[in-house]
Scaffold this motif. Structure first.
Motif, PDB file in Angstrom:
ATOM      1  N   GLY A   1      12.518  -4.540  55.154  1.00  0.00           N
ATOM      2  CA  GLY A   1      11.101  -4.730  54.826  1.00  0.00           C
ATOM      3  C   GLY A   1      10.580  -6.118  55.148  1.00  0.00           C
TER       4      GLY A   1
ATOM      5  N   GLU B   1       7.623  -6.110  57.784  1.00  0.00           N
ATOM      6  CA  GLU B   1       6.297  -5.792  57.250  1.00  0.00           C
ATOM      7  C   GLU B   1       5.723  -6.971  56.462  1.00  0.00           C
TER       8      GLU B   1
ATOM      9  N   PHE C   1       5.100  -2.592  64.482  1.00  0.00           N
ATOM     10  CA  PHE C   1       4.390  -2.542  63.200  1.00  0.00           C
ATOM     11  C   PHE C   1       2.943  -3.009  63.356  1.00  0.00           C
TER      12      PHE C   1
ATOM     13  N   ASN D   1       6.166   2.596  52.907  1.00  0.00           N
ATOM     14  CA  ASN D   1       6.222   2.104  54.285  1.00  0.00           C
ATOM     15  C   ASN D   1       6.696   3.180  55.253  1.00  0.00           C
TER      16      ASN D   1
END
Length: 278
Positions: free
Chosen positions: A10, A13, A45, A207
């Motif tokens: 993560g 992100e 992303f 996500n």
């Protein structure tokens, strides 16, 4: 370093959204030149955010405009009537009582011409009235399309406001971020919990989670003193979903349950899990 595990944690992100702390950002800047796959993950992303922002963009119909212009173009073309100059010298006919027969003939011609003009005028009126109705229908269609676009734009504005609100929520210093990577066998999954340290409200950002079947629903669990506690169901929301209030927790996890939720988690359908940092 296992770069795949690092990417799935993560941190990508958080870095793109500006949520990474100074240490995480510095580490990311150092690793990007060394690992092309990390740079690719960042670009993917960023593209996904752009696609999400413009996914509902609506383009007006070009065919409608063309049809309207085609229907109207003939109605506004000026008709040029050529005027020819007669080279004959006008004849002067003296008025006398002997011309009464000729006058009667001219009256008949004029009456016939008037009738012809009246009929022609009526025909033109019908024709132009028909063209007017066609043009009015086209204008009505364009107005309806404009109204639909306006309604779609209003929906997009609401989504943008929600998106900006979510960004503000994620950057709140009172928020505790809990990253929940996928468990073994589901490494591509990822979700993030934002836990308000003051109000104890729990927010969830899904996500990367597969789309749930129609008869099932994702459920968030909080691990409190070693026992799972229902923290709410994941519903269709824009970006971040607000779930239940959790006073304390050592970890969070998500399972796939029957629609409406379950009193206890189905560990065979466990997807992601993450510990709360002290």
């Amino acid at each position: 370093m296992n770069i795949d595990t690092y990417i799935s944690s993560g941190v990508v992100e958080s870095y793109v959204l500006g949520l990474a702390d100074t240490q995480e950002a510095a580490e990311m800047e150092m690793l990007i030149p060394q690992y092309p796959e990390l740079k690719k993950a960042i670009e993917e992303f960023e593209i996904s955010l752009e696609v999400a922002a413009f996914a509902n963009a609506v383009t007006p119909s070009e065919d409608t405009r063309k049809q309207l212009m085609l229907a109207l173009q003939d109605d506004f073309v000026a008709t040029v009537i050529p005027i020819t100059k007669s080279e004959d010298t006008p004849k002067v006919i003296p008025f006398s009582n002997t011309t009464s027969t000729t006058q009667k003939s001219w009256v008949k011609y004029l009456a016939a011409a008037s009738v012809i003009l009246l009929v022609a005028s009526a025909a033109l009126n019908v024709y132009y009235y028909s063209k007017y109705n066609e043009a009015s229908s086209q204008v009505t269609a364009l107005l309806n399309e404009k109204n639909n676009l306006t309604a779609d734009n209003q929906k997009m504005q609401v989504k943008y406001l929600d998106l900006f609100g979510n960004f503000g929520l994620m950057t709140d210093p009172n928020m505790v971020k809990v990253s929940m990577p996928g468990i073994k066998g589901k490494e591509n999954n990822l979700a993030t919990v934002f836990w308000d340290s003051k109000t104890k409200d729990v927010y969830l950002l899904a996500n990367k989670l597969p789309e749930a079947p129609s008869d099932k629903q994702y459920q968030l669990w909080a691990l409190v003193d070693g026992k799972p506690v229902d923290a709410g169901m994941l519903t269709d929301c824009n970006g971040i979903c607000k779930l239940k209030v959790i006073e304390k927790a050592q970890a969070f996890a998500i399972t796939l349950e029957k629609k409406g939720g379950s009193p206890t988690p189905n560990l065979n359908e466990l997807y992601v899990m993450g510990n709360v940092r002290a």
